[in-house]
Motif scaffolding. Structure first.
Motif, PDB file in Angstrom:
ATOM      1  N   THR A 207       0.835  -1.208   0.000  1.00  0.00           N
ATOM      2  CA  THR A 207       0.000   0.000   0.000  1.00  0.00           C
ATOM      3  C   THR A 207       0.866   1.253   0.000  1.00  0.00           C
ATOM      4  N   ALA A 208       1.864   1.295   0.886  1.00  0.00           N
ATOM      5  CA  ALA A 208       2.744   2.463   0.974  1.00  0.00           C
ATOM      6  C   ALA A 208       3.557   2.635  -0.310  1.00  0.00           C
ATOM      7  N   GLU A 209       4.046   1.543  -0.874  1.00  0.00           N
ATOM      8  CA  GLU A 209       4.800   1.633  -2.128  1.00  0.00           C
ATOM      9  C   GLU A 209       3.924   2.180  -3.251  1.00  0.00           C
ATOM     10  N   ASN A 210       2.685   1.700  -3.323  1.00  0.00           N
ATOM     11  CA  ASN A 210       1.762   2.191  -4.360  1.00  0.00           C
ATOM     12  C   ASN A 210       1.436   3.666  -4.165  1.00  0.00           C
TER      13      ASN A 210
ATOM     14  N   ILE B 270       2.196   9.316  -5.797  1.00  0.00           N
ATOM     15  CA  ILE B 270       2.670  10.674  -5.508  1.00  0.00           C
ATOM     16  C   ILE B 270       3.682  11.091  -6.571  1.00  0.00           C
ATOM     17  N   HIS B 271       4.629  10.198  -6.858  1.00  0.00           N
ATOM     18  CA  HIS B 271       5.637  10.493  -7.874  1.00  0.00           C
ATOM     19  C   HIS B 271       4.981  10.783  -9.225  1.00  0.00           C
TER      20      HIS B 271
ATOM     21  N   ASN C  58       4.126  17.527 -13.826  1.00  0.00           N
ATOM     22  CA  ASN C  58       4.600  18.907 -13.939  1.00  0.00           C
ATOM     23  C   ASN C  58       6.108  19.032 -13.826  1.00  0.00           C
ATOM     24  N   SER C  59       6.722  18.153 -13.033  1.00  0.00           N
ATOM     25  CA  SER C  59       8.167  18.251 -12.834  1.00  0.00           C
ATOM     26  C   SER C  59       8.737  16.905 -12.390  1.00  0.00           C
ATOM     27  N   THR C  60       9.437  16.251 -13.291  1.00  0.00           N
ATOM     28  CA  THR C  60      10.053  14.969 -12.919  1.00  0.00           C
ATOM     29  C   THR C  60      11.158  15.177 -11.890  1.00  0.00           C
TER      30      THR C  60
END
Length: 95
Positions: free
Chosen positions: A8-11, A16-17, A23-25
């Motif tokens: 869950t946290a990884e997903n 978020i990424h 907009n900004s990698t």
């Protein structure tokens, strides 16, 4: 102590990424790096995070990075990162 990121946290980290990368990698990678570096803090000092107000459990704690809450569960043999939440989100919709 070893820190384990739940699926869950990884997903949530990936989401978020991906959202910020629209907009900004560069900023997306910086934020992911800052969030994952919090693992070092909680590995070295598990009780350094504050107790999560929504739970009546001293073993469920959180640290903040910017507007994000990294919620984790301290177990006998490891620490599980349960979830990452934006502070404006309702936590129980995500857990």
């Amino acid at each position: 102590m070893k820190v384990h990121w739940t699926l869950t946290a990884e997903n949530q980290l990936r989401a978020i990424h991906d959202y910020i990368a629209q907009n900004s990698t560069v900023y997306a990678l910086r934020l992911v790096d800052r969030l994952t570096r919090r693992s070092n803090q909680i590995a070295a000092f598990p009780m350094s995070g504050r107790r999560v107000p929504e739970f009546d459990n001293d073993r469920i704690r959180e640290v903040f990075e910017g507007s994000y809450r990294l919620i984790y569960h301290i177990k006998a043999d490891q620490i599980d990162v349960i979830c990452l939440l934006h502070s404006a989100m309702e936590p129980f919709n995500q857990l």
